[in-house]
Motif scaffolding. Structure first.
Motif, PDB file in Angstrom:
ATOM      1  N   ASN A  27      44.983  33.807  54.389  1.00  0.00           N
ATOM      2  CA  ASN A  27      44.237  31.936  55.193  1.00  0.00           C
ATOM      3  C   ASN A  27      45.000  30.729  54.343  1.00  0.00           C
ATOM      4  O   ASN A  27      44.926  29.832  54.585  1.00  0.00           O
ATOM      5  N   LYS A  28      45.197  30.731  52.440  1.00  0.00           N
ATOM      6  CA  LYS A  28      45.254  29.827  51.971  1.00  0.00           C
ATOM      7  C   LYS A  28      46.641  29.202  52.163  1.00  0.00           C
ATOM      8  O   LYS A  28      46.732  28.687  52.117  1.00  0.00           O
ATOM      9  N   PHE A  29      47.544  30.505  52.334  1.00  0.00           N
ATOM     10  CA  PHE A  29      48.632  30.211  52.818  1.00  0.00           C
ATOM     11  C   PHE A  29      49.616  30.265  53.856  1.00  0.00           C
ATOM     12  O   PHE A  29      50.190  29.385  53.945  1.00  0.00           O
ATOM     13  N   GLU A  30      48.782  30.650  54.968  1.00  0.00           N
ATOM     14  CA  GLU A  30      49.155  30.901  56.124  1.00  0.00           C
ATOM     15  C   GLU A  30      48.336  30.104  57.333  1.00  0.00           C
ATOM     16  O   GLU A  30      48.473  29.943  58.734  1.00  0.00           O
ATOM     17  N   GLY A  31      47.011  30.309  57.232  1.00  0.00           N
ATOM     18  CA  GLY A  31      45.823  30.011  57.742  1.00  0.00           C
ATOM     19  C   GLY A  31      45.227  28.378  57.658  1.00  0.00           C
ATOM     20  O   GLY A  31      46.865  27.742  57.799  1.00  0.00           O
ATOM     21  N   ASP A  32      44.302  28.174  57.655  1.00  0.00           N
ATOM     22  CA  ASP A  32      44.197  27.073  57.425  1.00  0.00           C
ATOM     23  C   ASP A  32      44.018  26.260  56.084  1.00  0.00           C
ATOM     24  O   ASP A  32      43.558  25.111  56.105  1.00  0.00           O
ATOM     25  N   GLY A  33      44.583  27.234  55.338  1.00  0.00           N
ATOM     26  CA  GLY A  33      44.480  27.280  54.160  1.00  0.00           C
ATOM     27  C   GLY A  33      43.273  26.470  53.154  1.00  0.00           C
ATOM     28  O   GLY A  33      43.387  25.634  52.472  1.00  0.00           O
ATOM     29  N   THR A  34      41.645  27.104  53.517  1.00  0.00           N
ATOM     30  CA  THR A  34      40.592  25.682  53.802  1.00  0.00           C
ATOM     31  C   THR A  34      40.016  27.180  52.173  1.00  0.00           C
ATOM     32  O   THR A  34      38.678  27.281  51.977  1.00  0.00           O
ATOM     33  N   THR A  35      40.353  28.450  52.148  1.00  0.00           N
ATOM     34  CA  THR A  35      40.004  29.982  51.028  1.00  0.00           C
ATOM     35  C   THR A  35      40.262  29.819  49.698  1.00  0.00           C
ATOM     36  O   THR A  35      41.729  30.062  49.808  1.00  0.00           O
ATOM     37  N   THR A  36      39.629  29.685  49.214  1.00  0.00           N
ATOM     38  CA  THR A  36      39.763  30.330  47.739  1.00  0.00           C
ATOM     39  C   THR A  36      39.375  31.772  46.659  1.00  0.00           C
ATOM     40  O   THR A  36      37.826  31.898  46.737  1.00  0.00           O
ATOM     41  N   LEU A  37      40.171  32.631  46.345  1.00  0.00           N
ATOM     42  CA  LEU A  37      39.015  33.593  45.763  1.00  0.00           C
ATOM     43  C   LEU A  37      39.176  34.080  44.274  1.00  0.00           C
ATOM     44  O   LEU A  37      39.861  33.381  43.698  1.00  0.00           O
ATOM     45  N   VAL A  38      37.922  34.091  43.864  1.00  0.00           N
ATOM     46  CA  VAL A  38      37.861  34.605  42.337  1.00  0.00           C
ATOM     47  C   VAL A  38      37.200  35.737  41.826  1.00  0.00           C
ATOM     48  O   VAL A  38      36.605  36.106  42.336  1.00  0.00           O
ATOM     49  N   THR A  39      37.809  36.406  40.940  1.00  0.00           N
ATOM     50  CA  THR A  39      37.005  37.645  40.849  1.00  0.00           C
ATOM     51  C   THR A  39      36.882  37.101  39.555  1.00  0.00           C
ATOM     52  O   THR A  39      36.489  36.782  38.253  1.00  0.00           O
ATOM     53  N   ALA A  40      35.520  38.368  39.127  1.00  0.00           N
ATOM     54  CA  ALA A  40      34.164  38.576  38.804  1.00  0.00           C
ATOM     55  C   ALA A  40      33.653  39.992  37.741  1.00  0.00           C
ATOM     56  O   ALA A  40      34.117  40.769  39.490  1.00  0.00           O
ATOM     57  N   GLY A  41      33.791  40.274  37.154  1.00  0.00           N
ATOM     58  CA  GLY A  41      33.153  41.632  36.959  1.00  0.00           C
ATOM     59  C   GLY A  41      31.746  41.181  35.509  1.00  0.00           C
ATOM     60  O   GLY A  41      31.894  40.386  34.734  1.00  0.00           O
ATOM     61  N   MET A  42      31.451  42.684  35.105  1.00  0.00           N
ATOM     62  CA  MET A  42      30.812  42.858  33.701  1.00  0.00           C
ATOM     63  C   MET A  42      31.344  42.254  32.365  1.00  0.00           C
ATOM     64  O   MET A  42      31.116  42.647  31.561  1.00  0.00           O
ATOM     65  N   ARG A  43      32.536  42.804  32.685  1.00  0.00           N
ATOM     66  CA  ARG A  43      33.849  43.988  31.326  1.00  0.00           C
ATOM     67  C   ARG A  43      34.717  43.580  31.720  1.00  0.00           C
ATOM     68  O   ARG A  43      35.268  42.208  32.629  1.00  0.00           O
ATOM     69  N   GLU A  44      35.050  42.251  30.478  1.00  0.00           N
ATOM     70  CA  GLU A  44      36.297  41.486  30.255  1.00  0.00           C
ATOM     71  C   GLU A  44      37.704  42.438  31.537  1.00  0.00           C
ATOM     72  O   GLU A  44      38.818  41.714  31.426  1.00  0.00           O
ATOM     73  N   ARG A  45      37.773  44.145  31.524  1.00  0.00           N
ATOM     74  CA  ARG A  45      38.678  44.809  31.790  1.00  0.00           C
ATOM     75  C   ARG A  45      37.973  46.104  32.686  1.00  0.00           C
ATOM     76  O   ARG A  45      36.852  46.419  32.346  1.00  0.00           O
ATOM     77  N   LEU A  46      38.175  46.245  34.185  1.00  0.00           N
ATOM     78  CA  LEU A  46      37.789  46.918  34.725  1.00  0.00           C
ATOM     79  C   LEU A  46      38.689  47.969  35.367  1.00  0.00           C
ATOM     80  O   LEU A  46      39.444  47.105  35.928  1.00  0.00           O
ATOM     81  N   LYS A  47      38.333  49.343  35.351  1.00  0.00           N
ATOM     82  CA  LYS A  47      38.789  50.423  35.824  1.00  0.00           C
ATOM     83  C   LYS A  47      38.605  50.569  37.264  1.00  0.00           C
ATOM     84  O   LYS A  47      36.944  50.808  37.722  1.00  0.00           O
ATOM     85  N   CYS A  48      39.117  51.006  38.598  1.00  0.00           N
ATOM     86  CA  CYS A  48      38.733  50.948  39.379  1.00  0.00           C
ATOM     87  C   CYS A  48      38.856  52.955  39.558  1.00  0.00           C
ATOM     88  O   CYS A  48      39.202  53.440  38.128  1.00  0.00           O
ATOM     89  N   THR A  49      38.628  53.001  40.857  1.00  0.00           N
ATOM     90  CA  THR A  49      38.243  54.553  41.137  1.00  0.00           C
ATOM     91  C   THR A  49      39.672  56.176  40.850  1.00  0.00           C
ATOM     92  O   THR A  49      39.416  56.252  40.135  1.00  0.00           O
ATOM     93  N   TRP A  50      39.844  54.812  41.323  1.00  0.00           N
ATOM     94  CA  TRP A  50      41.474  55.561  41.169  1.00  0.00           C
ATOM     95  C   TRP A  50      42.052  55.155  39.846  1.00  0.00           C
ATOM     96  O   TRP A  50      43.761  55.394  39.669  1.00  0.00           O
ATOM     97  N   ASN A  51      41.739  54.862  38.469  1.00  0.00           N
ATOM     98  CA  ASN A  51      42.159  54.474  37.782  1.00  0.00           C
ATOM     99  C   ASN A  51      42.826  52.823  37.510  1.00  0.00           C
ATOM    100  O   ASN A  51      44.123  52.678  36.288  1.00  0.00           O
ATOM    101  N   PHE A  52      43.530  52.012  38.460  1.00  0.00           N
ATOM    102  CA  PHE A  52      44.621  50.634  38.709  1.00  0.00           C
ATOM    103  C   PHE A  52      42.723  50.331  37.928  1.00  0.00           C
ATOM    104  O   PHE A  52      41.927  49.560  37.601  1.00  0.00           O
ATOM    105  N   THR A  53      44.184  48.954  37.216  1.00  0.00           N
ATOM    106  CA  THR A  53      43.015  48.555  35.734  1.00  0.00           C
ATOM    107  C   THR A  53      43.264  46.911  36.365  1.00  0.00           C
ATOM    108  O   THR A  53      44.095  46.782  36.602  1.00  0.00           O
ATOM    109  N   ILE A  54      41.856  46.405  36.169  1.00  0.00           N
ATOM    110  CA  ILE A  54      42.172  45.101  35.934  1.00  0.00           C
ATOM    111  C   ILE A  54      41.837  44.294  35.614  1.00  0.00           C
ATOM    112  O   ILE A  54      40.415  44.497  34.488  1.00  0.00           O
ATOM    113  N   ILE A  55      42.127  42.711  35.541  1.00  0.00           N
ATOM    114  CA  ILE A  55      40.879  41.776  34.250  1.00  0.00           C
ATOM    115  C   ILE A  55      40.421  40.570  35.109  1.00  0.00           C
ATOM    116  O   ILE A  55      41.518  40.141  35.943  1.00  0.00           O
TER     117      ILE A  55
END
Length: 192
Positions: A27-55
């Motif tokens: 939506n941000k790039f091809e739709g109406d351009g009005t959305t932005t997403l911010v990720t947040a968590g309780m830890r500086e690094r988060l591991k998903c169920t199958w070990n994919f890690t994000i910051i």
């Protein structure tokens, strides 16, 4: 600009998080351009169920609910530690703040459980993972569980009953934040 918080608990399911990043990103790039997403968590690094890690871009303690229009919460697996973060008082308090401000709370699968545990679904309709014990668990939080409906919307809260509903929840969030026409255009551009 509509700002959406992607609230991640350690042990989240990557596919359930990625639908929000993709739909709102498209939506941000091809739709109406009005959305932005911010990720947040309780830890500086988060591991998903199958070990994919994000910051995450920010920590939960840095989140100011007034800056956001909605929160999106993917579910996760108990075996990966999902409920350690998702049932923590800080996580639950953030959910309460979004509900108190009457902002959209969109969840997929077992992400309905921390919403239920927070108390904001008490006496309201919702659903969660439809196989096994999770719907009974949700009902124990005082929630009127709708067992056979894939997506349940009660006022500002969207819940769904398994990962297969993920794209539909993300599209419903986009529609509520923008318009049905814009959402249909993004769906078309994404090949749906």
């Amino acid at each position: 600009m509509k700002k959406i918080l992607l609230l991640l608990a350690n042990g989240f399911e990557a596919v359930e998080a990625s639908v929000f990043t993709d739909v709102l990103g498209w939506n941000k790039f091809e739709g109406d351009g009005t959305t932005t997403l911010v990720t947040a968590g309780m830890r500086e690094r988060l591991k998903c169920t199958w070990n994919f890690t994000i910051i995450p871009e920010m920590l939960l303690s840095e989140v100011n609910v007034e800056e956001f229009d909605a929160v999106a919460i993917p579910g996760g697996f108990e075996e990966a530690g999902f409920y350690e973060d998702a049932f923590s008082e800080d996580f639950l308090n953030l959910i309460r703040e979004f509900d108190k401000a009457d902002k959209i709370i969109a969840s997929i699968c077992v992400a309905a459980l921390p919403i239920g545990k927070s108390g904001v679904l008490n006496g309201r309709n919702a659903t969660t993972y439809n196989l096994g014990k999770r719907q009974k668990q949700l009902s124990e939080f005082g929630v009127n569980v709708i067992p056979d409906k894939p997506i349940v919307i009660d006022k500002n809260i969207i819940t769904s009953y398994n990962p297969s509903t993920a794209f539909n929840v993300a599209f419903k969030l986009l529609e509520l934040l923008t318009s049905k026409e814009n959402c249909n255009n993004v769906k078309r551009l994404m090949g749906f």
